[in-house]
Enzyme design. Structure first.
Site, PDB file in Angstrom:
ATOM      1  N   HIS A 188      65.317  27.601 129.099  1.00 24.99           N
ATOM      2  CA  HIS A 188      65.973  27.442 127.793  1.00 24.99           C
ATOM      3  C   HIS A 188      65.685  26.066 127.206  1.00 24.99           C
ATOM      4  CE1 HIS A 188      69.261  28.091 124.821  1.00 24.99           C
ATOM      5  NE2 HIS A 188      69.361  26.769 124.904  1.00 24.99           N
ATOM      6  N   GLU A 189      65.915  25.034 127.995  1.00 26.79           N
ATOM      7  CA  GLU A 189      65.697  23.680 127.495  1.00 26.79           C
ATOM      8  C   GLU A 189      64.216  23.389 127.283  1.00 26.79           C
ATOM      9  OE1 GLU A 189      68.152  22.160 126.395  1.00 26.79           O
ATOM     10  OE2 GLU A 189      69.711  23.367 127.351  1.00 26.79           O
ATOM     11  N   HIS A 194      63.330  24.354 123.789  1.00 27.65           N
ATOM     12  CA  HIS A 194      63.671  23.293 122.837  1.00 27.65           C
ATOM     13  C   HIS A 194      62.654  22.153 122.918  1.00 27.65           C
ATOM     14  CE1 HIS A 194      67.400  25.096 121.696  1.00 27.65           C
ATOM     15  NE2 HIS A 194      68.030  24.878 122.832  1.00 27.65           N
TER      16      HIS A 194
END
Length: 377
Positions: free
Chosen positions: A29-30, A33
């Site tokens: 997920h990170e 980003h």
């Protein structure tokens, strides 16, 4: 000695699988980003798996601090100009920066770059789930059975509607079905809701209205699950159980479909929750996820990876909810900015984020209470 052995068993059987699954999902997920931010030219000061004090880490040549932190219940990417890990900008600091540096801050980036960077986290979760499902389907294939009724349970919705052994289910509310699993998935999230089951009998299609009964069942691990059942059963002779093998492209398509089923199933559950057709006690927190991780680990790596895929979709979907603090909340602000032609004021954003944080904390407390209630029986 028995207590020590029990503690070691708890850590290796539940905590370790939970941390492996959660770390994988958070990291991906990170990383979504991070990669989108780097591609957009936004400066990144930190990439953390976990919150709180740093356990260890290193700083790369771009000035990003990569670290593992003490509280392993999430993570964050901190962009240049952020006031905290929640990506709330420090307006005063950003305003004081030179123009060339300000353009590299998250706040100074173009609206579309900020939107892409925020959306990339949940998208990465969906990609992870699709990839896991695709690999599983490529290696193991998929076991399916034809939607042919072998037995009708007494006093069931199917019996009341007139379903007979040998009937072939061809559609549910007009939606074609190809496998018995399609039927189970559709019916399970529609307790106490009238559906029309189309069966083929002696070459003729019959529409049979019925209401799936809300039923509490116990899975192989002793967990109680509430779902809708119509009371039909298939078997090897009637259903022709078999394993379908997929090539790489087909496996990816099945991975997308499986992920979509999780998304629609989640919305169906939330709808049932609002309408009072299902209880809220199935909403779980970290304790329940740890328990599920340990249970899946006993079935092997493949089962644990499939749980990771399901959780990855769920976390991606949760983060897209339009709640301040979550990624969806940021995207909501960007949508307002695009319509108004100017960003929402700092004061309004701070109030909204405080409200969003309170909502998230309330949800976490409620989910944890459900977990404790489950453990206490």
């Amino acid at each position: 000695m028995d207590m020590l052995a029990g503690s070691v068993g708890f850590v290796t059987g539940y905590i370790l699988p939970f941390l492996v699954v959660l770390t994988l999902i958070v990291f991906v997920h990170e990383m979504g980003h991070y990669l989108a931010g780097r591609w957009s030219g936004i400066g990144i000061t930190a990439f953390s798996v976990g919150f709180g004090p740093e356990l260890f880490g290193f700083t790369d040549r771009h000035g990003t601090r990569w670290k593992l932190s003490a509280i392993p219940l999430g993570g964050y990417v901190k962009f240049l100009g952020d006031d905290d890990p929640a990506s709330i900008p420090d307006y005063d600091t950003v305003a004081s920066l030179p123009e060339d540096v300000r353009k590299r801050t998250f706040l100074g980036a173009a609206l579309w770059k900020r939107a892409v960077t925020v959306a990339a986290g949940p998208i990465a979760n969906f990609v992870l789930a699709i990839a896991i499902f695709a690999v599983m389907f490529s290696i193991y294939g998929r076991q399916i059975a034809d939607p042919i009724v072998a037995e009708v349970r007494p006093d069931s919705a199917a019996e009341e509607a007139g379903v007979r052994p040998g009937d072939l289910l061809v559609a549910l509310d007009g939606n074609p079905v190809a496998t018995f699993d399609d039927v189970r998935r559709y019916v399970s999230v529609r307790p106490e809701l009238t559906i029309t089951v189309t069966v083929r009998r002696d070459g003729q299609d019959l529409d049979l209205p019925m209401v799936p009964k809300r039923t509490e069942i116990t899975d192989q691990f002793g967990n109680k699950i509430e779902l809708g059942l119509i009371g039909i059963v298939t078997n090897q002779e009637s259903g022709n159980f078999r394993v379908v093998e997929y090539g790489p492209v087909e496996a990816v398509g099945q991975g997308v479909l499986q992920s979509w089923h999780i998304v629609t199933g989640t919305f169906d559950y939330l709808s049932n929750l609002v309408m009072g057709r299902m209880k809220a006690d199935q909403l779980g927190g970290p304790i329940r996820v740890a328990q599920a991780s340990g249970q899946m680990a006993t079935l092997g790596v493949a089962a644990l990876l499939q749980l990771a895929a399901v959780l990855s979709v769920s976390i991606g979907l949760l983060n897209l909810m339009p709640v301040p603090v979550l990624d969806g909340g940021h995207l909501m602000f960007y949508a307002v900015e695009a319509i108004r032609g100017r960003p929402v004021g700092p004061g309004a954003q701070e109030i909204a984020f405080r409200i969003g944080m309170a909502l998230v904390l309330m949800l976490m407390v409620f989910a944890t209470w459900n977990d404790i209630s489950m453990l206490l029986g």
